[in-house]
Write an enzyme that holds these catalytic residues in place. Structure first.
Site, PDB file in Angstrom:
ATOM      1  N   ASP A 173      46.709 -54.548  -1.142  1.00  0.00           N
ATOM      2  CA  ASP A 173      46.692 -53.535  -2.201  1.00  0.00           C
ATOM      3  C   ASP A 173      47.132 -52.225  -1.554  1.00  0.00           C
ATOM      4  O   ASP A 173      46.384 -51.624  -0.791  1.00  0.00           O
ATOM      5  CB  ASP A 173      45.271 -53.424  -2.776  1.00  0.00           C
ATOM      6  CG  ASP A 173      45.126 -52.256  -3.756  1.00  0.00           C
ATOM      7  OD1 ASP A 173      46.136 -51.588  -4.055  1.00  0.00           O
ATOM      8  OD2 ASP A 173      43.997 -52.023  -4.220  1.00  0.00           O
ATOM      9  N   LYS A 197      52.732 -42.686  -2.590  1.00  0.00           N
ATOM     10  CA  LYS A 197      53.050 -43.823  -3.461  1.00  0.00           C
ATOM     11  C   LYS A 197      53.668 -43.343  -4.784  1.00  0.00           C
ATOM     12  O   LYS A 197      54.511 -44.014  -5.359  1.00  0.00           O
ATOM     13  CB  LYS A 197      51.776 -44.603  -3.745  1.00  0.00           C
ATOM     14  CG  LYS A 197      51.938 -45.755  -4.708  1.00  0.00           C
ATOM     15  CD  LYS A 197      50.671 -46.567  -4.756  1.00  0.00           C
ATOM     16  CE  LYS A 197      50.669 -47.563  -5.894  1.00  0.00           C
ATOM     17  NZ  LYS A 197      49.400 -48.305  -5.940  1.00  0.00           N
ATOM     18  N   GLU A 236      49.084 -54.769 -10.264  1.00  0.00           N
ATOM     19  CA  GLU A 236      47.693 -54.571  -9.854  1.00  0.00           C
ATOM     20  C   GLU A 236      46.699 -55.139 -10.879  1.00  0.00           C
ATOM     21  O   GLU A 236      45.777 -55.855 -10.495  1.00  0.00           O
ATOM     22  CB  GLU A 236      47.440 -53.086  -9.587  1.00  0.00           C
ATOM     23  CG  GLU A 236      48.038 -52.670  -8.251  1.00  0.00           C
ATOM     24  CD  GLU A 236      48.244 -51.178  -8.093  1.00  0.00           C
ATOM     25  OE1 GLU A 236      47.706 -50.405  -8.903  1.00  0.00           O
ATOM     26  OE2 GLU A 236      48.946 -50.782  -7.157  1.00  0.00           O
ATOM     27  N   ASP A 265      42.493 -50.259 -15.057  1.00  0.00           N
ATOM     28  CA  ASP A 265      42.492 -49.901 -13.636  1.00  0.00           C
ATOM     29  C   ASP A 265      42.875 -48.426 -13.508  1.00  0.00           C
ATOM     30  O   ASP A 265      44.038 -48.069 -13.677  1.00  0.00           O
ATOM     31  CB  ASP A 265      43.486 -50.803 -12.885  1.00  0.00           C
ATOM     32  CG  ASP A 265      43.565 -50.467 -11.406  1.00  0.00           C
ATOM     33  OD1 ASP A 265      42.958 -49.470 -10.968  1.00  0.00           O
ATOM     34  OD2 ASP A 265      44.255 -51.200 -10.661  1.00  0.00           O
TER      35      ASP A 265
HETATM   36  N1  LIG Z   1      32.131 -42.414  -7.073  1.00  0.00           N
HETATM   37  C1  LIG Z   1      33.296 -41.988  -7.540  1.00  0.00           C
HETATM   38  N2  LIG Z   1      33.331 -41.136  -8.592  1.00  0.00           N
HETATM   39  C2  LIG Z   1      34.506 -40.685  -9.081  1.00  0.00           C
HETATM   40  N3  LIG Z   1      35.696 -41.011  -8.581  1.00  0.00           N
HETATM   41  C3  LIG Z   1      35.730 -41.857  -7.528  1.00  0.00           C
HETATM   42  C4  LIG Z   1      34.551 -42.388  -6.965  1.00  0.00           C
HETATM   43  N4  LIG Z   1      34.900 -43.209  -5.950  1.00  0.00           N
HETATM   44  C5  LIG Z   1      36.242 -43.180  -5.883  1.00  0.00           C
HETATM   45  N5  LIG Z   1      36.749 -42.379  -6.830  1.00  0.00           N
HETATM   46  C6  LIG Z   1      38.143 -42.027  -7.077  1.00  0.00           C
HETATM   47  O1  LIG Z   1      38.907 -43.201  -7.157  1.00  0.00           O
HETATM   48  C7  LIG Z   1      40.224 -42.943  -6.719  1.00  0.00           C
HETATM   49  C8  LIG Z   1      40.646 -44.006  -5.746  1.00  0.00           C
HETATM   50  O2  LIG Z   1      40.545 -45.238  -6.381  1.00  0.00           O
HETATM   51  P1  LIG Z   1      41.276 -46.518  -5.796  1.00  0.00           P
HETATM   52  O3  LIG Z   1      40.947 -46.696  -4.380  1.00  0.00           O
HETATM   53  O4  LIG Z   1      41.011 -47.607  -6.738  1.00  0.00           O
HETATM   54  O5  LIG Z   1      42.771 -46.019  -5.955  1.00  0.00           O
HETATM   55  P2  LIG Z   1      44.076 -46.587  -5.267  1.00  0.00           P
HETATM   56  O6  LIG Z   1      44.070 -48.052  -5.375  1.00  0.00           O
HETATM   57  O7  LIG Z   1      44.234 -45.980  -3.948  1.00  0.00           O
HETATM   58  O8  LIG Z   1      45.154 -45.934  -6.198  1.00  0.00           O
HETATM   59  P3  LIG Z   1      46.218 -46.610  -7.179  1.00  0.00           P
HETATM   60  O9  LIG Z   1      45.629 -47.877  -7.659  1.00  0.00           O
HETATM   61  O10 LIG Z   1      46.368 -45.582  -8.259  1.00  0.00           O
HETATM   62  O11 LIG Z   1      47.443 -46.719  -6.390  1.00  0.00           O
HETATM   63  C9  LIG Z   1      40.222 -41.582  -6.067  1.00  0.00           C
HETATM   64  O12 LIG Z   1      40.859 -40.658  -6.926  1.00  0.00           O
HETATM   65  C10 LIG Z   1      38.752 -41.272  -5.945  1.00  0.00           C
HETATM   66  O13 LIG Z   1      38.507 -39.904  -6.097  1.00  0.00           O
HETATM   67 MG   LIG Z   2      44.485 -49.436  -6.937  1.00  0.00          MG
END
Ligand SMILES: Nc1ncnc2c1ncn2[C@@H]1O[C@H](COP(=O)(O)OP(=O)(O)OP(=O)(O)O)[C@@H](O)[C@H]1O
Ligand SMILES: [Mg+2]
Lengths: 315, 575
Positions: free
Chosen positions: B9, B71, B148, B171
């Site tokens: 991912d 990204k 995804e 998502d």
């Molecule tokens: N406890 C929380 N409360 C609010 N937001 C959160 C919390 N934990 C994580 N996030 C938010 O979730 C986001 C990251 O999520 P995730 O890791 O699923 O994204 P990613 O897979 O990196 O991004 P994408 O799928 O968009 O490419 C960040 O913006 C983060 O601030």
């Molecule tokens: Mg993601």
């Protein structure tokens, strides 16, 4: 793909219910996974989609025929037995098919060459207009009127026909659509049952068709389209925008349109809100009052300003 | 035995990898013993590359040497300047992939040459190509790119194969929002529609907060942090933390001592309330609804037809997002899967499916084309000819693999050539869509307009390869071409060169990463503290630095663990 091929692919002999198609598809899917057998899966999926569409369309047709049958005559159909296709002369579109051989899809060709009921044809025309093949749609409708004997007038759903005419007006085929309206009008007169055939919702749509056919061909296409959209889709806000721009940019033409509508198109006239041509030499009382009011206001402001200036100078 | 395929991912904010362990997927830990690797790259003053947590922690101190969020720029020609060098989003992604791969190999003791990488459903063809290229630069064969939400659905579908249910997966990650509607029927997972917003994610909520806080700072101190790179980076970082805390509590304190602004340093301290933030988020939340409606419309369903609503992506932890999802579907959403891991787990399952792994024998997945593919054509409105219209051949939402044909005719008399221009997109005019390639046929039989026709067949496979066949109906003559590389994607040579460039760069040694990350995180926190805690932390940092000079492994580990614990403790206490 034909229905026979699709059924064979799905391992079915016939379709009675839509769920059977899905069940057969899901059963076979386990042995033709997209990952392992992409080609086999592709064929299976195509057959599945073909069968589902075929079945749905059959349903839609019988539904349409039932619904429109009601709005055609107003009263219940005279015959107790269902309307069978054999009773009527077949519609023949072969000349047209030959002419547009290349521009019609396999599906369209097949439907048109087997078409037995005007409803089927009108249903297909809907698709053809959607694909922006308006000139073909016009030819099909013309052929339909030519081929349908007035004695079988009951078979023609005027409402559907009228809606197609409206869409053709909106799609830039105003001239041909107007001519076709006149032709259908003559045909309806020959049947001698116009009031009977054109009732309820159909009456309103048909009335508008006739009115549109009477409007000058010089009418701007976008204005014509706006009128049609307003009628077909209840798109009032869009139409209002187009019309008000038209009024402000071409006031003279707007006055002409208002006159033409008032004279030839009473039901359209009631729908749209256009300004009338101002009487020569006359004055508009409201505008005049507003002008005077604004003079007074400016004078008052100027007076206050001078007062304020005066006080500042004093200090 | 076939070689195992790694599921990755590649997220906007975090990346992670998973593999199949028997019939179940499992996520792998990185060098720091953590599951999430921040998608951040830092080039330090000595020209060493840092990827992951250590790089992320440096972002506040040296934003001009750190890249995050790249990204979102995949498929564009934007460059990121890090110190004295500049990199493309593809190269930066390749660095993250390389790191994730090496960590995965260390954690599982396997070598991975092939990977399935996930992308947002709303990624277009160019962005998918760019992602494949990034994989190639990182030395991974990436034949399969999957959506995804499809991956999340796979992980979900796997966890109970005896049911029949209709699911919507939402998502909301760091940078993108995706919705997918699917049906699960006893192990068959049928994706019915996907939609999304490629520019809506948790990071946007942070930006809104940062703007709001900066506005308050301006009112109170008459100065703004927006003009100062370090000040702004620290403000954003603080808002990120505050946003997460507001998922648990109703208000939180935000302290930024000695925050640099364009006109000197200021001490900032303020309280943020959840309710106030949620009001400020309204414009962002409004953008969640449209893609949900679109996906339902494409699947010909009403919200009430959905039986389960599944939330994944870190940002769905925000209570306001949960409430919105509940409102849209009229039912309580589920969080059955760990929101940060679901996508990677599903990518591993997809890898197993592709490899024909026995553990996933009774699982079947069908996915849909995420966008429409078609050609440019002309049409007549009355007598007026209109060019540049988009005529779709494979419509968005068609189940793939798929093959479709459409017939086109000449538009002028004696026309001898026809150009087939291939586009991707949903707009009615090709100028608004993305061009993928073109091919000309120039020996058509000369006839009046409309009498010569060409059948154009598009065949789109699971790996995203588009095969175009054209048949001149009159003569039966067939020509065909492949759209594998689109304009903007890299040639084999360019990939090779990028690979060499990466090799010439010194990556920070993997076994030193835990120490570097511990130091970087501690230093970032140091800036946010004051008084006694600050000097305590400074002391612990100095201890680890000294231990590192001494090279005694046990001592280093002791100091590092002590420092990490202190950072954890102080982070919680400071709020
Ligand atoms: N406890 C929380 N409360 C609010 N937001 C959160 C919390 N934990 C994580 N996030 C938010 O979730 C986001 C990251 O999520 P995730 O890791 O699923 O994204 P990613 O897979 O990196 O991004 P994408 O799928 O968009 O490419 C960040 O913006 C983060 O601030
Ligand atoms: Mg993601």
């Amino acid at each position: 793909m034909t229905l026979e091929e699709a059924l064979k692919e799905l391992g079915l002999e016939r379709i009675d219910r839509a769920e059977e198609v899905r069940a057969a598809y899901l059963r076979l899917l386990r042995h033709r996974k997209p990952e392992q057998n992409p080609e086999g899966f592709r064929r299976l999926r195509e057959a599945y989609e073909f069968a589902v569409t075929w079945f749905d369309q059959g349903e839609t047709w019988s539904l349409l025929e039932r619904e429109l049958g009601g709005s055609l005559g107003g009263s219940a159909p005279p015959e107790p037995e269902p309307v069978g296709p054999q009773r009527f002369r077949r519609l023949d579109f072969s000349a047209l098919l030959e002419r547009f051989r290349l521009r019609l899809s396999a599906y369209e060709t097949a439907t048109l060459s087997r078409a037995q009921s005007p409803v089927h044809v009108l249903y297909l025309v809907h698709r053809i207009i959607d694909q922006q093949k308006g000139e073909i749609a016009l030819e099909i409708l013309n052929t339909l009127v030519d081929q349908l004997p007035p004695s079988e007038a009951d078979r023609l759903p005027v409402l559907l026909f009228a809606r197609h005419l409206l869409r053709l007006h909106g799609a830039g085929h105003a001239e041909a659509a107007s001519a076709l309206t006149r032709k259908l009008n003559a045909w309806l007169e020959v049947t001698g049952r116009e009031s009977d055939l054109v009732a309820g919702e159909a009456a309103a749509a048909w009335q508008v068709c006739k009115e549109l056919a009477r409007l000058p061909l010089s009418l701007r296409p976008d204005v014509r389209k706006a009128l049609v959209l307003m009628l077909l889709e209840d798109e009032h806000s869009f139409a209002d925008r187009v019309l008000s721009r038209f009024v402000s940019q071409h006031p003279e033409e707007a006055y002409d349109l208002e006159e033409a509508l008032r004279e030839h198109a009473p039901s359209l006239y009631r729908l749209v809100n256009l300004p009338g041509r101002p009487e020569a030499g006359g004055t508009d009382v409201r505008a005049e009052t507003e002008r005077w009011l604004s003079y007074v206001l400016i004078a008052a402001l100027a007076f206050l300003f001078i007062l304020w200036l005066g006080r500042r100078m004093d200090v | 035995m076939t070689r195992p395929i790694l599921g990755i991912d590649l997220g906007t904010t975090h990346s992670l990898a998973a593999v199949m362990d028997g019939a179940r997927p499992r996520v792998l830990e990185n060098a720091l013993g953590e599951i999430l690797t921040p998608s951040a790259v830092h080039l330090d003053a000595r020209g060493h590359l840092l990827v992951g947590a250590a790089a992320k922690a440096r972002a506040t101190k040296e934003p001009e040497r750190t890249a995050v969020g790249f990204k979102r720029d995949m498929g564009t020609d934007r460059r990121y300047v890090l110190g004295d060098r500049s990199f493309s989003p593809v190269e930066l992604s390749a660095m993250v992939l390389k790191q994730v791969r090496e960590d995965a190999e260390a954690a599982s003791g396997e070598r991975y040459e092939e990977a399935v990488i996930t992308v947002p459903a709303y990624f277009g063809e160019l962005q998918r190509r760019a992602t494949k290229d990034a994989g190639a630069i990182a030395g991974l064969r990436v034949e399969r790119i999957i959506n995804e939400p499809t991956a999340a659905a796979l992980a979900y579908g796997l966890h109970d194969t005896s049911r029949k249910t209709r699911v919507a997966v939402l998502d909301l990650g760091g940078g993108t929002f995706d919705v997918t509607v699917l049906e699960i029927i006893e192990g068959i997972i049928e994706i019915q529609a996907s939609s999304g917003d490629a520019r809506l994610g948790g990071d946007d909520f942070v930006s809104v907060m940062a703007e709001l806080v900066d506005e308050r700072i301006r009112r109170e101190h008459g100065r703004s942090a927006a003009g100062h790179p370090v000040g702004w980076a620290r403000l954003q970082e603080a808002c990120e933390g505050a946003k997460r805390r507001l998922s648990e509590q109703n208000e939180t304190r935000l302290a930024l001592p000695a925050l640099p602004t364009e006109a000197g340093e200021i001490d900032v301290e303020l309280t943020l309330e959840r309710e106030e933030m949620e009001r400020a988020f309204t414009p962002l939340l409004d953008r969640i609804e449209a893609p949900v409606q679109r996906a339902l419309r494409d699947a010909r369903l009403r919200p009430t037809d959905i039986q389960e609503v599944l939330l994944v992506g870190g940002a769905t932890r925000m209570p306001v997002v949960f409430r919105l999802a509940a409102k849209l579907f009229g039912r309580m959403p589920l969080r059955t899967l760990p929101p940060d891991e679901a996508v990677a787990l599903g990518a591993a399952v997809q890898g197993a499916l592709k490899a024909g792994h026995a553990g996933v024998d009774d699982l079947v997945v069908t996915d849909v084309a995420p966008f429409s593919l078609g050609v440019a054509c002309s049409d007549f409105l009355g007598k007026r000819r209109i060019d540049g219209l988009f005529c779709p051949i494979i419509e968005r939402g068609s189940v793939i693999p798929v093959s479709r044909v459409r017939r086109f005719a000449t538009t002028v008399d004696q026309q001898s050539a026809i150009e087939i221009e291939v586009f991707q997109g949903e707009h009615s005019h090709t100028s608004d869509n993305t061009k993928l390639g073109a091919y000309a046929i120039d020996d058509l039989p000369r006839k009046p307009a409309n009498e010569v026709c060409v059948d154009v067949r598009f065949t789109y496979d699971l790996n995203g390869l588009l095969d175009v066949d054209m048949t001149v109906v009159e003569t039966g003559e067939i020509s065909s071409f492949f759209i594998e590389r689109s304009p903007g994607s890299l040639s084999t040579n360019q990939i090779e060169r990028a690979r060499q460039m990466m090799q010439s760069l010194k990556f920070h040694p993997r076994d030193a990463l835990p120490n570097t990350a511990a130091l970087a995180r501690a230093e970032a926190l140091y800036m946010e503290l004051s008084g006694a805690p600050r000097s305590d932390l400074g002391h612990a940092i100095a201890m680890l630095s000294a231990a590192l000079d001494g090279q005694d492994q046990t001592e280093i580990e002791m100091c590092r663990d002590g420092l990490n614990q202190m950072v954890e403790r102080l982070r919680h206490r400071s709020h």
